[in-house]
Design an enzyme around this catalytic site. Structure first.
Site, PDB file in Angstrom:
ATOM      1  N   PHE A 199       1.140  -0.648  -0.205  1.00 28.03           N
ATOM      2  CA  PHE A 199      -0.433   0.276   0.187  1.00 28.03           C
ATOM      3  C   PHE A 199       0.799   1.092  -0.102  1.00 28.03           C
ATOM      4  O   PHE A 199       2.066   1.155   0.032  1.00 28.03           O
ATOM      5  CB  PHE A 199      -1.046   0.313   1.195  1.00 28.03           C
ATOM      6  CG  PHE A 199      -1.673   1.137   1.572  1.00 28.03           C
ATOM      7  CD1 PHE A 199      -2.839   1.375   0.600  1.00 28.03           C
ATOM      8  CD2 PHE A 199      -1.400   2.014   2.339  1.00 28.03           C
ATOM      9  CE1 PHE A 199      -3.822   2.107   0.245  1.00 28.03           C
ATOM     10  CE2 PHE A 199      -2.033   2.902   2.901  1.00 28.03           C
ATOM     11  CZ  PHE A 199      -3.850   3.295   1.344  1.00 28.03           C
TER      12      PHE A 199
ATOM     13  N   ASP B 219      -0.192  -7.280   6.004  1.00 25.49           N
ATOM     14  CA  ASP B 219      -0.927  -6.173   6.133  1.00 25.49           C
ATOM     15  C   ASP B 219      -2.506  -6.482   6.357  1.00 25.49           C
ATOM     16  O   ASP B 219      -2.598  -6.682   4.886  1.00 25.49           O
ATOM     17  CB  ASP B 219      -0.766  -5.478   4.864  1.00 25.49           C
ATOM     18  CG  ASP B 219      -1.439  -3.860   5.228  1.00 25.49           C
ATOM     19  OD1 ASP B 219      -2.475  -3.802   5.409  1.00 25.49           O
ATOM     20  OD2 ASP B 219      -0.449  -2.972   4.608  1.00 25.49           O
TER      21      ASP B 219
HETATM   22  C1  LIG Z   1      -4.999   2.517   4.972  1.00 26.85           C
HETATM   23  C2  LIG Z   1      -4.265   1.443   4.818  1.00 26.85           C
HETATM   24  C3  LIG Z   1      -2.900   1.375   5.117  1.00 26.85           C
HETATM   25  C4  LIG Z   1      -2.727   2.279   6.227  1.00 26.85           C
HETATM   26  O1  LIG Z   1      -3.586   2.568   7.772  1.00 26.85           O
HETATM   27  P1  LIG Z   1      -3.826   4.671   7.809  1.00 26.85           P
HETATM   28  O2  LIG Z   1      -5.111   3.738   9.174  1.00 26.85           O
HETATM   29  O3  LIG Z   1      -4.031   4.765   7.062  1.00 26.85           O
HETATM   30  O4  LIG Z   1      -2.542   4.666   8.141  1.00 26.85           O
HETATM   31  C5  LIG Z   1      -2.242   0.557   5.347  1.00 26.85           C
HETATM   32  N1  LIG Z   1      -1.612  -0.696   4.283  1.00 26.85           N
HETATM   33  C6  LIG Z   1      -3.198  -1.113   4.079  1.00 26.85           C
HETATM   34  C7  LIG Z   1      -3.831  -2.169   2.967  1.00 26.85           C
HETATM   35  C8  LIG Z   1      -4.610  -0.241   3.991  1.00 26.85           C
HETATM   36  O5  LIG Z   1      -5.515  -0.247   3.483  1.00 26.85           O
END
Ligand SMILES: *Cc1c(COP(=O)(O)O)cnc(C)c1O
Length: 463
Positions: free
Chosen positions: A125, A216
């Protein structure tokens, strides 16, 4: 053919009025925002699909849980409620809260990555990419080739290509690969899921080489729902069981809890061993706060614990994923080129195919953002060259393979009628696409590798 749609599995108890700004107001708002969707005020927008991050509606149980927050600095009850929910739903023994997903990334990559390291991914991301760069590392895309072909059907377009992963490990060695990470679902590739079989294969490769596997896991419940629908071997398991099995493949996860866990703010790192957990604590304390609150209030931890339990509700997921698919179907019927099949949280329009007469260097995905806002005060976001083009060592600009425009659907927030309006508006833009004859160039542009699209000022010019 539009499939039979599922009506909302909730009723509305509290309303938030939204209004449609008129044409003049929209033009003024675009100028004030320097043509960047992040620069618009919420009141300038009728339907806001900029992101599904932290924008969903909490349940009455979550609102009630807020009142139970224990605001002790260390060892609050609320932390232990979160820990229990993480163990029950995800199976991890260790959790540390963070203020959001990128804070978890800051802690993980800051603790584990050194200059010259390489982190193989399906695809990272954008904030994840940013944190790896910021720590001197390089992310490496190892997603299957189908991910780059918006028109190709594949049930698990987020899958890791195992040959690419093996080749990366052979090339860089364990010394330069502190971890492997898989994004579920693959946001940057269109919200596409990863199969359980693929995660198990990745996990085997990692174990064989002694490299930890991280997920993630921002959209882990949606990923589990897709596995149930599309992976034969998992058809008879519940989403909750599939989610647990998914987590079993990993040593640790980072989570933006603003996504599937149904809260407006929050993140976390869950890990399987005390040793790994302890690796993260110094940096948590430096950047987030004490290890049992990590930048969140006790009440936020309560809402999160409840949200983790709600995110695996299969009626909720069926409606959510059905609503996203419905938008994709309506757009498809209108001829609008979209990434297929529809992802879990968003519809991605292929902006390069929408505006074939606008070169990628003129940022067609961002032109599309502007035109859709102009047409119906709907806010989505371009995720193409503006966000991801980077110069190579010689200074030559390398353009991303995909030029996408994203409509992210907020959880439990908009009705299917809102979705119909969004589709009608975009089909209207599609019908007049040939008359859109301008590109965008950058005015003010911040030095923020991989993330400048949040802050950049844009200027239209005639093509
Ligand atoms: C939104 C997101 C992030 C980052 O998270 P935040 O809460 O916006 O800081 C990381 N990885 C993925 C896949 C996301 O969708």
């Amino acid at each position: 053919m539009v499939e039979r749609i599922m009506p909302e599995p909730f009723r509305i108890k509290m309303v938030e009025s939204v209004r449609v700004p008129d044409k003049n107001e929209r033009e003024e708002a675009l100028k004030r925002a320097h043509f960047n969707m992040f620069g618009l005020r919420s009141q300038d927008v009728y339907i806001d699909l900029l992101t599904d991050s932290g924008t969903g509606a909490m349940s009455k149980q979550q609102w009630a849980a807020l009142m139970m927050g224990d605001e002790a600095y260390a060892g609050a009850d609320s932390y232990f409620h979160l820990k229990e929910a993480v163990k029950d739903i995800l199976g991890f023994d260790y959790v540390v809260p963070t203020h959001q997903g990128r804070a978890a990334e800051n802690v993980v990559f800051g603790s584990l990555v050194k200059k010259g390291d390489v982190i193989p991914f399906n695809m990272p991301f954008d904030t994840t990419r940013g944190h790896i760069f910021n720590n001197g590392g390089e992310p490496l895309d190892c997603v299957i080739d189908e991910a780059y072909r918006p028109e190709v059907q594949h049930p698990f377009k987020g899958n890791v290509d195992i040959d690419k992963l093996e080749a990366a490990i052979a090339k860089y060695g364990k010394e330069r690969i502190p971890l492997v990470m898989v994004t579920i679902t693959n946001n940057s590739g269109g919200g596409q899921p990863v199969s359980l079989e693929n995660l198990r294969q990745v996990s085997d490769v990692c174990r064989r080489h002694g490299i930890p596997l991280f997920l993630d896991a921002a959209r882990m419940a949606e990923n589990a729902y897709f596995i149930k629908a599309r992976e034969e071997a998992c058809r008879d398991l519940s989403v909750a069981q599939i989610l647990k099995a998914t987590m079993d493949t990993a040593d640790a996860i980072t989570v933006s809890c603003k996504k599937d866990p149904l809260v407006n703010i929050g993140g976390m790192i869950c890990s399987r061993t005390e040793e790994l957990h302890n690796t993260f604590l110094p940096r948590v304390i430096l950047f987030e706060g004490y290890a049992t609150y990590g930048g969140l209030a006790g009440r936020d931890l309560e809402a999160l614990a409840q949200g983790l339990r709600e995110m695996v509700d299969e009626q909720y997921l069926a409606h959510r994923i059905g609503q996203v698919r419905y938008l994709g179907e309506l757009l498809g019927e209108g001829g609008v080129p979209c990434v297929t099949p529809a992802g879990g949280h968003a519809i991605f329009i292929d902006a390069a195919a929408f505006f074939p007469h606008i070169p990628q260097s003129a940022y067609p995905a961002d032109v599309l953002s502007i035109e859709i806002y102009r047409e119906g005060a709907i806010r989505g976001i371009g995720l193409g060259a503006l966000a991801f083009a980077t110069p190579d060592e010689t200074g030559k600009i390398i353009y991303p393979k995909l030029e996408l425009y994203r409509l992210a659907i907020n959880r439990r927030t908009y009705t299917n009628h809102h979705i119909q309006f969004v589709a009608q508006t975009i089909v209207d833009v599609y019908r007049r696409r040939d008359s859109v004859r301008y590109g965008l160039r950058e005015g003010y542009s911040p030095a923020l590798k991989g993330m400048k699209h949040f802050l950049v000022h844009l200027e239209p010019y005639d093509l």
